[in-house]
Design a protein around this motif. Sequence first.
Motif, PDB file in Angstrom:
ATOM      1  N   GLY A  82       0.823  -1.211   0.000  1.00  0.00           N
ATOM      2  CA  GLY A  82       0.000   0.000   0.000  1.00  0.00           C
ATOM      3  C   GLY A  82       0.853   1.255   0.000  1.00  0.00           C
ATOM      4  N   TYR A  83       1.910   1.233   0.785  1.00  0.00           N
ATOM      5  CA  TYR A  83       2.799   2.403   0.869  1.00  0.00           C
ATOM      6  C   TYR A  83       3.502   2.654  -0.469  1.00  0.00           C
ATOM      7  CZ  TYR A  83       6.380   5.572   2.665  1.00  0.00           C
ATOM      8  OH  TYR A  83       7.192   6.657   2.874  1.00  0.00           O
ATOM      9  N   ALA A  84       3.875   1.568  -1.147  1.00  0.00           N
ATOM     10  CA  ALA A  84       4.536   1.737  -2.453  1.00  0.00           C
ATOM     11  C   ALA A  84       3.536   2.161  -3.529  1.00  0.00           C
ATOM     12  CB  ALA A  84       5.215   0.431  -2.861  1.00  0.00           C
ATOM     13  N   LEU A  85       2.262   1.804  -3.331  1.00  0.00           N
ATOM     14  CA  LEU A  85       1.265   2.047  -4.383  1.00  0.00           C
ATOM     15  C   LEU A  85       0.643   3.447  -4.347  1.00  0.00           C
ATOM     16  CD1 LEU A  85      -0.555   0.908  -6.662  1.00  0.00           C
ATOM     17  CD2 LEU A  85      -2.141   0.158  -4.865  1.00  0.00           C
ATOM     18  N   ALA A  86       0.297   3.909  -3.133  1.00  0.00           N
ATOM     19  CA  ALA A  86      -0.517   5.125  -3.023  1.00  0.00           C
ATOM     20  C   ALA A  86       0.114   6.301  -3.788  1.00  0.00           C
ATOM     21  CB  ALA A  86      -0.701   5.490  -1.549  1.00  0.00           C
ATOM     22  N   PHE A  87       1.419   6.432  -3.689  1.00  0.00           N
ATOM     23  CA  PHE A  87       2.113   7.579  -4.303  1.00  0.00           C
ATOM     24  C   PHE A  87       2.107   7.475  -5.829  1.00  0.00           C
ATOM     25  CE2 PHE A  87       3.420   7.035  -0.019  1.00  0.00           C
ATOM     26  CZ  PHE A  87       3.430   8.324   0.486  1.00  0.00           C
ATOM     27  N   ARG A  88       2.152   6.251  -6.333  1.00  0.00           N
ATOM     28  CA  ARG A  88       2.148   6.084  -7.795  1.00  0.00           C
ATOM     29  C   ARG A  88       0.768   6.391  -8.369  1.00  0.00           C
ATOM     30  NH1 ARG A  88       5.010   1.411 -10.283  1.00  0.00           N
ATOM     31  NH2 ARG A  88       4.783   2.853 -12.017  1.00  0.00           N
ATOM     32  N   SER A  91       7.781 -10.207   1.966  1.00  0.00           N
ATOM     33  CA  SER A  91       7.329 -10.515   0.608  1.00  0.00           C
ATOM     34  C   SER A  91       7.462  -9.289  -0.296  1.00  0.00           C
ATOM     35  CB  SER A  91       5.924 -11.120   0.597  1.00  0.00           C
ATOM     36  OG  SER A  91       4.972 -10.215   1.013  1.00  0.00           O
ATOM     37  N   SER A  92       7.385  -9.559  -1.586  1.00  0.00           N
ATOM     38  CA  SER A  92       7.573  -8.510  -2.593  1.00  0.00           C
ATOM     39  C   SER A  92       6.613  -7.355  -2.315  1.00  0.00           C
ATOM     40  CB  SER A  92       7.287  -9.072  -3.983  1.00  0.00           C
ATOM     41  OG  SER A  92       5.959  -9.547  -4.028  1.00  0.00           O
ATOM     42  N   ALA A  93       7.070  -6.139  -2.508  1.00  0.00           N
ATOM     43  CA  ALA A  93       6.191  -4.995  -2.229  1.00  0.00           C
ATOM     44  C   ALA A  93       6.221  -4.000  -3.398  1.00  0.00           C
ATOM     45  CB  ALA A  93       6.591  -4.323  -0.923  1.00  0.00           C
ATOM     46  N   ALA A  94       7.397  -3.473  -3.727  1.00  0.00           N
ATOM     47  CA  ALA A  94       7.453  -2.485  -4.815  1.00  0.00           C
ATOM     48  C   ALA A  94       7.049  -3.120  -6.148  1.00  0.00           C
ATOM     49  CB  ALA A  94       8.853  -1.895  -4.917  1.00  0.00           C
ATOM     50  N   SER A  95       7.500  -4.342  -6.386  1.00  0.00           N
ATOM     51  CA  SER A  95       7.150  -4.994  -7.660  1.00  0.00           C
ATOM     52  C   SER A  95       5.663  -5.348  -7.682  1.00  0.00           C
ATOM     53  CB  SER A  95       8.012  -6.234  -7.901  1.00  0.00           C
ATOM     54  OG  SER A  95       7.911  -7.141  -6.813  1.00  0.00           O
ATOM     55  N   ALA A  96       5.112  -5.674  -6.499  1.00  0.00           N
ATOM     56  CA  ALA A  96       3.674  -5.968  -6.430  1.00  0.00           C
ATOM     57  C   ALA A  96       2.876  -4.695  -6.709  1.00  0.00           C
ATOM     58  CB  ALA A  96       3.321  -6.540  -5.057  1.00  0.00           C
ATOM     59  N   ALA A  97       3.308  -3.578  -6.121  1.00  0.00           N
ATOM     60  CA  ALA A  97       2.612  -2.304  -6.355  1.00  0.00           C
ATOM     61  C   ALA A  97       2.692  -1.927  -7.838  1.00  0.00           C
ATOM     62  CB  ALA A  97       3.235  -1.202  -5.497  1.00  0.00           C
ATOM     63  N   ASP A  98       3.835  -2.167  -8.441  1.00  0.00           N
ATOM     64  CA  ASP A  98       4.001  -1.869  -9.860  1.00  0.00           C
ATOM     65  C   ASP A  98       3.044  -2.710 -10.712  1.00  0.00           C
ATOM     66  OD1 ASP A  98       5.647  -0.589 -12.006  1.00  0.00           O
ATOM     67  OD2 ASP A  98       5.895  -2.705 -12.521  1.00  0.00           O
ATOM     68  N   ALA A  99       2.894  -3.984 -10.318  1.00  0.00           N
ATOM     69  CA  ALA A  99       1.975  -4.863 -11.058  1.00  0.00           C
ATOM     70  C   ALA A  99       0.524  -4.401 -10.892  1.00  0.00           C
ATOM     71  CB  ALA A  99       2.144  -6.309 -10.583  1.00  0.00           C
ATOM     72  N   VAL A 100       0.191  -3.855  -9.720  1.00  0.00           N
ATOM     73  CA  VAL A 100      -1.163  -3.312  -9.513  1.00  0.00           C
ATOM     74  C   VAL A 100      -1.404  -2.166 -10.499  1.00  0.00           C
ATOM     75  CG1 VAL A 100      -2.682  -2.048  -7.919  1.00  0.00           C
ATOM     76  CG2 VAL A 100      -1.283  -3.940  -7.052  1.00  0.00           C
ATOM     77  N   VAL A 101      -0.417  -1.281 -10.607  1.00  0.00           N
ATOM     78  CA  VAL A 101      -0.547  -0.147 -11.536  1.00  0.00           C
ATOM     79  C   VAL A 101      -0.776  -0.674 -12.958  1.00  0.00           C
ATOM     80  CG1 VAL A 101       0.689   1.808 -12.593  1.00  0.00           C
ATOM     81  CG2 VAL A 101       0.833   1.429 -10.121  1.00  0.00           C
ATOM     82  N   ASP A 102       0.024  -1.647 -13.363  1.00  0.00           N
ATOM     83  CA  ASP A 102      -0.098  -2.192 -14.723  1.00  0.00           C
ATOM     84  C   ASP A 102      -1.462  -2.835 -14.944  1.00  0.00           C
ATOM     85  OD1 ASP A 102       2.483  -1.419 -15.236  1.00  0.00           O
ATOM     86  OD2 ASP A 102       3.338  -3.441 -15.157  1.00  0.00           O
ATOM     87  N   HIS A 103      -1.901  -3.639 -13.958  1.00  0.00           N
ATOM     88  CA  HIS A 103      -3.168  -4.372 -14.089  1.00  0.00           C
ATOM     89  C   HIS A 103      -4.327  -3.398 -14.283  1.00  0.00           C
ATOM     90  CE1 HIS A 103      -5.950  -7.786 -12.646  1.00  0.00           C
ATOM     91  NE2 HIS A 103      -6.734  -6.728 -12.602  1.00  0.00           N
ATOM     92  N   VAL A 104      -4.426  -2.413 -13.374  1.00  0.00           N
ATOM     93  CA  VAL A 104      -5.575  -1.493 -13.434  1.00  0.00           C
ATOM     94  C   VAL A 104      -5.464  -0.596 -14.670  1.00  0.00           C
ATOM     95  CG1 VAL A 104      -6.847   0.324 -12.242  1.00  0.00           C
ATOM     96  CG2 VAL A 104      -5.904  -1.604 -10.940  1.00  0.00           C
ATOM     97  N   ARG A 105      -4.265  -0.103 -14.951  1.00  0.00           N
ATOM     98  CA  ARG A 105      -4.089   0.781 -16.120  1.00  0.00           C
ATOM     99  C   ARG A 105      -4.563   0.088 -17.404  1.00  0.00           C
ATOM    100  NH1 ARG A 105       1.500   0.843 -17.105  1.00  0.00           N
ATOM    101  NH2 ARG A 105       0.894  -0.977 -18.317  1.00  0.00           N
TER     102      ARG A 105
END
Length: 328
Positions: free
Chosen positions: A17-23, A236-250
């Motif tokens: 969540g912390y890695a994702l919110a800012f992106r 567990s993975s965090a920044a790469s997971a947040a990046d994948a969230v961005v890709d999935h939703v985008r």
Amino acid sequence: MKTPVKVTITGAAGHIGYALAFRVASGAMFGPDQPVILRLLEIPQAMSSVHGVGMELEDCAFPLLYDVVLTDDSAIGFRETDYAILIGAKPRSKGMERKDLIEENAKIFSAQGRAINNYASDQVRVLVVGNPANTNALIAASNAPDLDRKQFTAMTRLDHNRSLGRLANKTNTLVADITRMTIWGNHSMTQYPDIGNCLVKGTPAFELVSRDWAIDHFIPRIQRRGAEIIEARGLSSAASAADAVVDHVRDWVLGTPSGDWVSMAVASDGSYGIEEGVMFSFPVTCENRDYEIVQGLELDEFSQSRLMASDRELRKERSVIEELLPKT
Ligand code: NAD
Ligand code: LMR
């Protein structure tokens, strides 16, 4: 300027969540002309921490960030939301499988499915990240009877991206040179990363790498990558997971490029012989917040057996959480 979209992130004080919110706030998910309102939903014990996230978001002065709501009340967190990104859940630690989290995490997703049903926009799009992601998405969707199953997905984009990275590395090319990667099945050890349809600069991947490499090295490496990260980081993975969230939703919202597809776990409609209803990762194309499962791909005996192994595992996971699925 466009009307802002409302994006709910659960578990926003956690590592992903912390890695994702800012992106999301920076425009990486919806594009540079789409304002966002963030709703960060946490549990009461993490409210102090999520207040810190809120302060940092304010300090970034993102032009696209119109408002931030911090709450531990799901009625507020999901109210009229357009996108619900369900991350808040326990992560596994060393030596565990993702399905070992099933009993502990499942209840979160039945409650959140009901809350999304009651409070979110009727056009909401939901992405489940918390593990075991496929079965948690099934629980959430089943507890949201007024919404369409197609509004719920689970994340296998991290496995997809890992596979692109691995194949690019092996073929000494760029990830942008590779199309038609596919992750089939469960976000678990039974997932089937399939390069059988991949093109690398237009050349079939199997003209560049051997089937033995795929079976003995590539597939097990991708299947175990989550555990490999936990071993190395102790988390567990965090920044790469947040990046994948961005890709999935985008890609779900803005669409997949012509001639290519992405991997998303979605409710099976029986395609490729998969049990109807289980959340299974398929190759999909997206357009206008909708997806279609890619049809007509040839599957040899090896591939068929891999898909069936994941199908069996997902049916088994479903039987463990059956009591959380409302009776129809
Ligand atoms: P974390 O422990 O750092 O953060 C989890 C956060 O969720 C915490 O802040 C916690 O307070 C919050 N939370 C717990 N229950 C909640 C609830 N009911 N409502 C709202 N918030 C709640 O964990 P993390 O590293 O961010 O991982 C989160 C989940 O994502 C784990 O289940 C992990 O296994 C999973 N994950 C999935 C993928 C994937 O590819 N699908 C990738 C990485 C991690
Ligand atoms: C991952 O694939 O990195 C996540 O699902 C975390 C995990 O438990 O492996």
